[in-house]
Design a protein around this motif. Structure first.
Motif, mmCIF file in Angstrom:
data_model
loop_
_atom_site.group_PDB
_atom_site.id
_atom_site.type_symbol
_atom_site.label_atom_id
_atom_site.label_comp_id
_atom_site.label_asym_id
_atom_site.label_seq_id
_atom_site.Cartn_x
_atom_site.Cartn_y
_atom_site.Cartn_z
ATOM 1 N N ARG A 155 13.448 -4.845 -5.450
ATOM 2 C CA ARG A 155 14.763 -5.492 -5.442
ATOM 3 C C ARG A 155 14.698 -7.011 -5.634
ATOM 4 O O ARG A 155 15.608 -7.610 -6.216
ATOM 5 N N SER A 200 2.228 0.997 -10.604
ATOM 6 C CA SER A 200 3.237 1.356 -9.614
ATOM 7 C C SER A 200 3.955 2.636 -10.003
ATOM 8 O O SER A 200 4.146 2.919 -11.194
ATOM 9 N N TYR A 217 10.565 -5.494 -12.042
ATOM 10 C CA TYR A 217 9.252 -5.248 -11.440
ATOM 11 C C TYR A 217 8.555 -4.103 -12.170
ATOM 12 O O TYR A 217 7.404 -4.217 -12.596
HETATM 13 O O1 LIG Z 1 5.954 3.006 -5.210
HETATM 14 C C1 LIG Z 1 5.917 1.878 -5.641
HETATM 15 O O2 LIG Z 1 5.316 1.645 -6.678
HETATM 16 C C2 LIG Z 1 6.630 0.762 -4.981
HETATM 17 O O3 LIG Z 1 6.845 1.098 -3.616
HETATM 18 C C3 LIG Z 1 7.630 0.197 -2.887
HETATM 19 O O4 LIG Z 1 8.931 0.199 -3.416
HETATM 20 P P1 LIG Z 1 10.007 1.147 -2.711
HETATM 21 O O5 LIG Z 1 9.636 2.571 -2.881
HETATM 22 O O6 LIG Z 1 11.329 0.701 -3.221
HETATM 23 O O7 LIG Z 1 9.809 0.796 -1.172
HETATM 24 P P2 LIG Z 1 10.813 0.218 -0.077
HETATM 25 O O8 LIG Z 1 11.391 -1.056 -0.505
HETATM 26 O O9 LIG Z 1 10.076 0.217 1.204
HETATM 27 O O10 LIG Z 1 11.977 1.287 -0.025
HETATM 28 C C4 LIG Z 1 11.730 2.596 0.475
HETATM 29 C C5 LIG Z 1 12.969 3.403 0.414
HETATM 30 O O11 LIG Z 1 13.944 2.861 1.318
HETATM 31 C C6 LIG Z 1 15.167 2.669 0.631
HETATM 32 N N1 LIG Z 1 15.821 1.482 1.226
HETATM 33 C C7 LIG Z 1 15.306 0.254 1.020
HETATM 34 C C8 LIG Z 1 15.894 -0.853 1.573
HETATM 35 C C9 LIG Z 1 17.041 -0.693 2.329
HETATM 36 O O12 LIG Z 1 17.648 -1.676 2.847
HETATM 37 N N2 LIG Z 1 17.533 0.548 2.539
HETATM 38 C C10 LIG Z 1 16.948 1.660 1.993
HETATM 39 O O13 LIG Z 1 17.436 2.778 2.188
HETATM 40 C C11 LIG Z 1 14.809 2.495 -0.826
HETATM 41 O O14 LIG Z 1 15.882 2.890 -1.651
HETATM 42 C C12 LIG Z 1 13.640 3.440 -0.949
HETATM 43 O O15 LIG Z 1 14.088 4.722 -1.217
HETATM 44 C C13 LIG Z 1 7.038 -1.203 -2.974
HETATM 45 O O16 LIG Z 1 7.888 -2.154 -2.386
HETATM 46 C C14 LIG Z 1 6.709 -1.612 -4.380
HETATM 47 O O17 LIG Z 1 6.027 -2.846 -4.374
HETATM 48 C C15 LIG Z 1 5.864 -0.529 -4.986
HETATM 49 O O18 LIG Z 1 5.466 -0.818 -6.249
#
Ligand SMILES: O=C(O)[C@H]1O[C@H](OP(=O)(O)OP(=O)(O)OC[C@H]2O[C@@H](n3ccc(=O)[nH]c3=O)[C@H](O)[C@@H]2O)[C@H](O)[C@@H](O)[C@@H]1O
Length: 434
Positions: A183, A221, A246
């Protein structure tokens, strides 16, 4: 309306209009020029002192696109001695590895694991403030206790990289330095280009000229799958629809890897990590700040897709990822170029490193509630259009076959270890999660 004298400055000399006699005008111009140049010079002087004399206190840290302006101290015989000692291989058939992003989450764990088994390790990290740098310093202290020296510097600094290769003929590079986070790319796009594209190219340039050339394993990623809907995600699936900048920079990295493999014979392995979590993790990730906010009684935003669709991730525990990283290093073939020229085809691989068990984000929150013994204040909201995809799910059969990769930690077990670490780390009195 009265204009301030600053507004009088022409934006380009050609637009400067003469109003009175040329003489009067020149006089006025000279005095105001003197006034106008005095303060900028003072200001620039202060900037110089702040940025170049004491880089650690530089406000430029908060602008990652300008991180390359930071100066780092490296070089000298004492420094080289530390580098050599940290990189010394202590086991038979051990490897010597340059780990970029060593003060990062995955970098710290991988560096420690390599050192434990007797490999030579040198870390490199720019300690930027994308998230709390004190956590990076704590990880650095942890690594120092195991004998890993982290050089402070940026992957965009070719002179530093060349120096490191001059001091140590690295057999391998574990490239984990990156601008992470899906994000944040909307807030600071250039930091992604700076680290994930320019930094990668700079590193590969130095690697291709090194003699011997190292084999390189690096962090791609799961986000490269973007809008792909075919599940589970296989390495053969399309990755041409990134949903965030990203993801686009990581995808670009995979194409750049292809080029350096093709032209220079560099052995390159990209690892598509799937939402890695665990002790010493990244505070910008959901499981981490959910924990902090649940404990502080703050509401947590839980995303859901259209029509109450579940948002899920293939959360993968750090120890499983570390095993995958080490196996990738151990199975990496040598690069085939020398003197900047390819001699024969070299290895080029991409692997999914996931858990093959996607979990809804709301389940993650329920597990955290149980472990923390605190009820979360859930704020269910629509998945914003800021780069997130609805779900990820890794097919890991290729990694299983080639790397012997087999994740063994389920989310409940992994989060338990994370929470234990979190509580002990932040309850030491001095630290507070930022
Ligand atoms: O798999 C990857 O390659 C990526 O994994 C993560 O990205 P992300 O899966 O988005 O991880 P988080 O930011 O921890 O989010 C995890 C989940 O929580 C959700 N989320 C996030 C933030 C929020 O406020 N609320 C919420 O429900 C997101 O939609 C997502 O489904 C890492 O932050 C990236 O650097 C990495 O490259």
């Amino acid at each position: 309306m009265q204009m301030s004298h600053i507004d009088d400055i022409p934006s380009t000399p050609g637009k400067f209009k003469m109003e009175k006699s040329p003489y009067f005008h020149r006089l006025r111009w000279h005095t105001s020029l003197a006034k106008l140049t005095f303060w900028p010079i003072v200001f620039l002087g202060v900037l110089f002192i702040v940025f170049f004399r004491s880089p650690s206190s530089s406000p430029l840290h908060s602008d990652p696109s300008r991180r390359s302006l930071r100066t780092y101290n490296w070089g000298g015989s004492a420094w080289e001695k530390r580098v050599r000692s940290s990189a010394r291989v202590r086991s038979r058939n051990g490897i010597s590895v340059l780990v970029t992003g060593a003060a990062g989450f995955v970098g710290t764990h991988v560096s420690a694991a390599l050192k434990r088994r007797g490999d030579g390790v040198i870390g490199l990290d720019n300690f930027n403030d994308y998230y709390d740098p004190s956590l990076k310093r704590s990880r650095q202290a942890l690594l120092e206790r195991t004998g890993v020296f982290i050089v402070e510097g940026d992957i965009n600094d070719s002179a530093l990289l060349r120096k490191l290769f001059e001091v140590v003929p690295f057999t391998h590079v574990m490239h984990l330095a990156a601008q992470a986070g899906v994000r944040y790319a909307m807030e600071n796009p250039s930091s992604y280009v700076h680290s994930n594209i320019a930094g990668l190219v700079n590193l590969l340039e130095v690697c291709k000229s090194a003699n011997p050339q190292p084999a390189i394993v690096w962090a791609s990623s799961s986000s490269v799958y973007g809008l792909n809907t075919k599940v589970p995600f296989s390495e053969k699936d399309r990755t041409d629809q990134p949903a965030s900048l990203y993801a686009a920079t990581k995808k670009a990295g995979e194409e750049i890897a292809h080029t350096y493999n093709h032209i220079y014979g560099l052995s390159l392995t990209g690892l598509r990590f799937f939402t890695v979590y665990g002790p010493w993790g990244r505070p910008d990730m959901a499981y981490f700040f959910f924990t902090k906010d649940i404990l502080n009684g703050k509401s947590i935003p839980i995303f859901e897709a259209a029509n109450h669709g579940t948002v899920a991730r293939d959360f993968t525990y750090i120890d499983d990822i570390v095993k995958g990283c080490l196996a990738a290093l151990d199975t990496a073939e040598k690069s085939t170029g020398s003197g900047g020229k390819k001699k024969r085809p070299a290895q080029l691989r991409v692997f999914n490193l996931g858990n093959t068990s996607p979990m809804p984000v709301s389940d993650l929150v329920s597990i955290l509630e149980r472990l923390l013994k605190v009820k979360a204040n859930r704020n269910i909201m629509r998945l914003p259009r800021n780069g997130d995809v609805q779900f990820t799910h890794a097919n890991i059969s290729y990694a299983q076959r080639e790397l012997g990769y087999k994740p063994t930690t389920d989310l409940q077990t992994g989060l338990k270890k994370f929470v234990r670490w979190y509580l002990s780390y932040y309850s030491n009195g001095k630290k507070a999660a930022e």
